[in-house]
Structure formats: structure tokens, C-alpha cells
Design a protein around this motif. Structure first.
Motif, PDB file in Angstrom:
ATOM      1  N   MET A 205      -4.108   3.388   1.874  1.00 18.05           N
ATOM      2  CA  MET A 205      -5.211   2.494   2.204  1.00 18.05           C
ATOM      3  C   MET A 205      -5.260   1.337   1.214  1.00 18.05           C
ATOM      4  SD  MET A 205      -8.259   5.060   3.435  1.00 18.05           S
ATOM      5  CE  MET A 205      -8.052   6.266   2.147  1.00 18.05           C
ATOM      6  N   ARG A 206      -5.896   0.262   1.592  1.00 13.60           N
ATOM      7  CA  ARG A 206      -5.839  -0.941   0.788  1.00 13.60           C
ATOM      8  C   ARG A 206      -6.632  -0.808  -0.509  1.00 13.60           C
ATOM      9  NH1 ARG A 206      -8.359  -6.856   1.799  1.00 13.60           N
ATOM     10  NH2 ARG A 206      -6.872  -8.070   0.612  1.00 13.60           N
ATOM     11  N   LYS A 207      -7.498   0.195  -0.635  1.00 12.53           N
ATOM     12  CA  LYS A 207      -8.215   0.380  -1.889  1.00 12.53           C
ATOM     13  C   LYS A 207      -7.223   0.600  -3.024  1.00 12.53           C
ATOM     14  CE  LYS A 207     -10.772   3.849  -0.600  1.00 12.53           C
ATOM     15  NZ  LYS A 207     -10.458   4.285   0.742  1.00 12.53           N
ATOM     16  N   HIS A 208      -6.098   1.271  -2.727  1.00 13.82           N
ATOM     17  CA  HIS A 208      -5.052   1.442  -3.731  1.00 13.82           C
ATOM     18  C   HIS A 208      -4.227   0.173  -3.868  1.00 13.82           C
ATOM     19  CE1 HIS A 208      -5.621   5.740  -2.181  1.00 13.82           C
ATOM     20  NE2 HIS A 208      -6.183   5.677  -3.370  1.00 13.82           N
TER      21      HIS A 208
ATOM     22  N   ASN B  63      -0.439   0.891   6.672  1.00 14.82           N
ATOM     23  CA  ASN B  63       0.033   1.419   7.948  1.00 14.82           C
ATOM     24  C   ASN B  63      -0.192   2.921   8.052  1.00 14.82           C
ATOM     25  OD1 ASN B  63       0.852  -1.177   8.617  1.00 14.82           O
ATOM     26  ND2 ASN B  63       2.916  -0.882   7.814  1.00 14.82           N
ATOM     27  N   GLN B  64      -0.126   3.615   6.912  1.00 15.32           N
ATOM     28  CA  GLN B  64      -0.448   5.042   6.926  1.00 15.32           C
ATOM     29  C   GLN B  64      -1.921   5.251   7.242  1.00 15.32           C
ATOM     30  OE1 GLN B  64       1.845   7.601   6.645  1.00 15.32           O
ATOM     31  NE2 GLN B  64       0.078   8.765   7.384  1.00 15.32           N
ATOM     32  N   TYR B  65      -2.762   4.351   6.736  1.00 12.86           N
ATOM     33  CA  TYR B  65      -4.197   4.408   7.051  1.00 12.86           C
ATOM     34  C   TYR B  65      -4.414   4.266   8.551  1.00 12.86           C
ATOM     35  CZ  TYR B  65      -9.057   2.789   7.389  1.00 12.86           C
ATOM     36  OH  TYR B  65     -10.371   2.636   7.744  1.00 12.86           O
ATOM     37  N   PHE B  66      -3.727   3.311   9.182  1.00 10.72           N
ATOM     38  CA  PHE B  66      -3.849   3.159  10.631  1.00 10.72           C
ATOM     39  C   PHE B  66      -3.481   4.455  11.340  1.00 10.72           C
ATOM     40  CE2 PHE B  66      -2.757  -1.555   9.878  1.00 10.72           C
ATOM     41  CZ  PHE B  66      -4.097  -1.897   9.803  1.00 10.72           C
ATOM     42  N   SER B  67      -2.415   5.110  10.879  1.00 10.53           N
ATOM     43  CA  SER B  67      -1.977   6.358  11.515  1.00 10.53           C
ATOM     44  C   SER B  67      -2.977   7.479  11.302  1.00 10.53           C
ATOM     45  CB  SER B  67      -0.608   6.779  10.952  1.00 10.53           C
ATOM     46  OG  SER B  67       0.383   5.817  11.242  1.00 10.53           O
ATOM     47  N   ASP B  68      -3.620   7.490  10.135  1.00  9.28           N
ATOM     48  CA  ASP B  68      -4.517   8.595   9.794  1.00  9.28           C
ATOM     49  C   ASP B  68      -5.872   8.507  10.484  1.00  9.28           C
ATOM     50  OD1 ASP B  68      -2.576   9.628   8.152  1.00  9.28           O
ATOM     51  OD2 ASP B  68      -3.409   8.796   6.300  1.00  9.28           O
ATOM     52  N   VAL B  69      -6.398   7.293  10.671  1.00  8.09           N
ATOM     53  CA  VAL B  69      -7.787   7.175  11.125  1.00  8.09           C
ATOM     54  C   VAL B  69      -7.954   6.596  12.526  1.00  8.09           C
ATOM     55  CG1 VAL B  69      -8.503   6.876   8.727  1.00  8.09           C
ATOM     56  CG2 VAL B  69      -8.285   4.878  10.206  1.00  8.09           C
TER      57      VAL B  69
END
Length: 477
Positions: free
Chosen positions: A1-4, A362-368
């Protein structure tokens, strides 16, 4: 996620880890949104025209629809939007209202009805159409007290162990302006008597600006007040392209079936951002004001929005009117952000860090996120030279239901419910169309998203109730 990603970029290109403006993940979802508006006829039907066509804006659902035209046509659309929302932050409610005026659409279709066209292509239509696809105008204000301040020390306090942890109040302002638009270049034809096919090349442009202000008041054990302010500005501009292909088939005179596919939009974005923190003086303790953080940054990146597949069916009741149903499957699994193409100009270590940051997006998109199922229904009924229209729709939230609040980044959007009414009046070769559309949607705004030490702080809620009035003048020739 972009927070990181923010923390990574802090040492590379200056992003600060106290962001309240939208993340890349939030922007990707926002820029994938699409309002079913355009001409007043299209809007009055809530955009449900995938199987009936015959309107310039309908080519955004199914480009085969422009082959339905019998005559060439030009149209111009203006309208106003009433933006209304109610925010809630720790049981404190605020109302926000504003109005914008703009040109929604302008375009023309040219029909070549030539009996010399060979191979059963009895009619060919070409259209050029420009219209707004989204209006980002937003005004949000939040007031409340979470009891957990995000600023707990003063840089100029002579006692470094002194903390200001008793929150008095928190206020947050979010101002957004901008729009996205699309230029369609479409070609469609009628094959035989019952089959229509169309193709559209779409050129997209996007402007987005966001300004936020977070103000917090908190006290130490001696009731000295820490007054902290963070302002952030974010500007995004983008150009991109997509394609549409579509078909309409009439198995019998009263039934029309539509099938269409819209590719992702491939955007190239440029971003400018700046952040500033200010902390007021504390005269009682002889503590001077501080300006502990200022940053300006720029970044280019790529965005690919979801693709869409639409199935449509319409029942045509002679010259009386029709009812049309559109089902759209939106593939959020194709949504992605990618690093800038000029990364080769940066050193290898920073290259990999930025690339990993976009991979986390992109992992965030997949997760949520989930692929969505959306329905629009519209009907038109004619009495002599007057047409009456209605439409309703439901657009599913792209966010999965089985998630907790901290799984989201800053923005979380809910299901969207829409309804519309419209009327058209024909005067010879001219027509005046009017439409009214209402949009309801509940969102969440977590302006403490990056402060993970404050996981107990709730996101603010936003109850949107937007409406628009649109008028279109059309001339056939």
C-alpha cells in the motif's frame, strides 16, 4: 500500500509520511470512476442505451449505437451540478453545499446512407464527440475530537520530554476541483437489416487538484496549548487513450440485443505535490513558532484503469418507446499503477525502491478490490412530439465487504445509487432535451491513514447527495 511507499519516497523525492491528500491507490480508484452523463437524453435514461443507441453519448456504452441514426445530427449540452454532502467525525456533523456549471458535451454524427455501398453494408456513420466523464469537485469539512492527537510535541520546547497528548479539537478541510473528459472518434455501420457494429478510439484528458488542511489543538499537563497545522496540495494531469467495440442485433422487430467491450484507459500522469507543517508559538512558556517541515515534489507515473464488458437488452414498443437494460462487468483486477518510464535516469537502488512501491500499490488493489456488477435501466415513451424518460441504476462498490477499516487507504467508496428523469421536445429538425439526475453514495475518508500509531482513530464518513440538471439542443440535417 502507498502508506509504505510514502516512507520510501520520503528520502528519495520528498514525500512526507503525514499525508492527508489521496494516495496513488485512491487516485487509481477515483480516476476509474465514470458518471453516466452526457447529452440530456442519455442522462434522462440514466445512461441505459446499450441496445438502442441513436444518441451521441450512447457510443460510450456501445459504439454500434451510432449506426442506428437515420439522419446526421449535431448536439450541444450544458448543465449544472449541485454538490451536497454531510460529513460525520466522532458524532460531529457538518453540511457542505456548492454548485458548478459546465459544458457537458458537444458532438456530431454524419450518416452515409448510400445504396452503392457493397457487401450488404447499407449504412455507415462517423461520429466525433467530446464530453465530460467525471467531475471531481468536492468540498468536505470535518470537526470533532478523536482524543488522539497526531502532533504531540513542539520542536522549540526546551523540555524534549514534554508532550501535548490531551486533544481538544481536530478539524480537517478537503477541497477538490477538476474533471476528466473524453474525445470519441467512432465509426459504425449497419450490415443487412438487423446487425450493427461499431468501433471507437477514445482520447482522454484529466485535471485534478486537491488541497487539504488539518488543524489540531492539544494541551500538556500544564494546559499549554499546542496549535498545529498541516497543509497539503496535490495536482495531477493526465492524458490517455482507450478503445470501444460493440455490436447490436435485432432478432425480431421488437427486441434489440447489445454487446460491447471497453478497454482500460492507459494514462500517463504528472504529479506535483507540496506539504507544509506549522506549529504556533506558546507565549506563556516563551516557545517560538516552528515551521518544522516543508516539501515540494514531482513524479510521473502510469495508470491502467479497469476494462468493462456490457450486455444490453431492449424491448422496443413500435413508435411508442422502449425499455433498455444494461449490465456492466467492471474488471478491477486490471487496475494498476506503474513506475515512470524514465527510471533509467535514476540510480539502481532508488529505481528498485520506487518499483517496489508501485508493486505494493498493485498488491493493495488485489487485496481490497473486487470486480463489480452494475445495472442501469432506462425507458422512453413518446406522445407526438414529446418524449418522457426515466432511469435507475446501481453501481457496486469496488471494495470487498469482508475488510476492516484499517485495510483501506485514505478513500473508501460505497455502492452508488442513481435515478433520473427527462423530457424531450421536437420542433421540426430541432430538439430540446432536459434531464435531472440524482446520485447517492456513502464514502469514508481516513485522513489519519498514515499515522499507524493511531489505529484507534476512526475515518470520517461522507454522505453524498449530488444532483444535476442538463439541457441539450440537437439539430438534424
Amino acid at each position: 500500500m502507498r502508506k509504505h511507499f510514502y516512507i520510501i519516497l520520503l528520502s528519495i523525492i520528498g514525500f512526507h509520511a503525514h499525508a492527508q491528500t489521496y494516495n496513488y491507490t485512491d487516485l487509481g480508484i477515483l480516476f476509474s470512476s465514470n458518471n453516466n452523463t452526457g447529452t440530456a437524453r442519455f442522462t434522462g435514461l440514466n445512461g441505459a442505451m446499450g441496445a438502442v443507441g441513436g444518441d451521441l453519448s450512447s457510443l460510450n456504452i456501445n459504439p454500434a449505437g451510432i449506426a442506428i441514426y437515420h439522419h446526421s445530427e449535431i448536439s450541444l449540452t450544458y448543465g449544472s451540478i449541485n454538490h451536497s454532502n454531510e460529513t460525520n467525525y466522532y458524532e460531529s456533523t457538518q453540511s457542505n453545499q456548492s454548485t458548478t456549471f459546465n459544458r457537458n458535451q458537444v458532438g456530431a454524427v454524419i450518416v452515409f446512407d448510400d445504396p452503392l455501398i457493397a457487401n450488404n453494408w447499407s449504412k455507415v456513420s462517423f461520429a466525433i464527440n467530446h464530453q465530460r466523464t467525471a467531475n471531481f469537485h468536492t468540498r468536505n469539512s470535518f470537526f470533532g475530537n478523536s482524543r488522539f492527537p497526531s502532533f504531540i510535541s513542539h520542536p522549540n520546547d526546551p523540555d524534549p520530554e514534554n508532550t501535548y497528548e490531551n486533544a481538544i479539537s481536530q478539524s480537517f478541510y478537503n477541497y477538490i476541483d477538476g474533471k476528466s473528459s473524453k474525445l470519441n472518434l467512432a465509426l459504425a455501420g449497419q450490415y443487412g437489416k438487423n446487425f450493427y457494429a461499431g468501433f471507437s478510439l477514445n482520447i482522454h484528458h484529466l485535471d485534478f487538484s486537491q488541497s487539504t488542511t488539518l488543524n489540531e489543538l492539544s494541551t500538556d499537563e500544564d494546559d499549554n496549548i499546542l496549535d498545529a497545522l498541516t497543509t497539503e496540495n496535490l495536482n495531477e494531469t493526465a492524458d490517455g487513450f482507450s478503445i470501444n467495440v460493440g455490436f447490436i442485433y435485432k432478432p425480431i422487430r421488437a427486441v434489440r440485443l447489445g454487446l460491447s467491450f471497453e478497454s482500460p484507459i492507459w494514462y500517463e500522469l504528472s504529479e506535483e505535490a507540496n506539504t507544509r507543517e506549522l506549529i504556533a508559538s506558546i507565549p506563556a512558556e516563551n516557545i517560538e513558532a516552528a515551521d518544522p517541515y516543508t516539501n515540494n515534489s514531482n513524479l510521473d507515473y502510469l495508470l491502467r484503469t479497469p476494462s468493462k464488458l456490457s450486455l444490453s437488452g431492449a424491448l422496443v414498443i413500435g413508435k411508442i418507446g422502449f425499455i433498455n437494460l444494461d449490465y456492466t462487468y467492471k474488471a478491477y483486477n486490471t487496475l494498476s499503477t506503474d513506475p515512470p518510464q524514465h527510471l533509467s535516469n535514476l540510480d539502481p537502488i532508488n529505481n528498485q525502491e520506487i518499483i517496489n512501491g508501485f508493486k505494493e500499490n498493485n498488491q493493495y488493489f488485489s487485496d481490497v478490490l473486487q470486480n463489480t456488477h452494475n445495472i442501469n435501466i432506462g425507458g422512453e415513451f413518446r406522445v407526438k412530439n414529446t418524449s418522457l424518460r426515466f432511469g435507475v441504476g446501481h453501481e457496486q462498490s469496488p471494495f470487498r465487504k469482508s475488510l476492516n477499516a484499517r485495510d483501506f487507504d485514505i478513500l473508501s467508496i460505497g455502492d452508488q445509487l442513481t435515478s433520473s428523469l427527462g423530457a424531450g421536445f421536437r420542433f421540426g429538425a430541432s430538439r430540446l432535451d432536459l434531464a435531472y439526475r440524482k446520485v447517492l453514495q456513502n464514502n469514508k475518508y481516513d485522513f489519519n491513514d498514515l499515522n499507524q500509531q493511531y489505529e484507534r482513530i476512526n475515518a470520517g464518513s461522507v454522505n453524498n447527495k449530488n444532483s444535476r440538471i442538463i439541457a441539450t439542443y440537437t439539430c438534424s440535417f
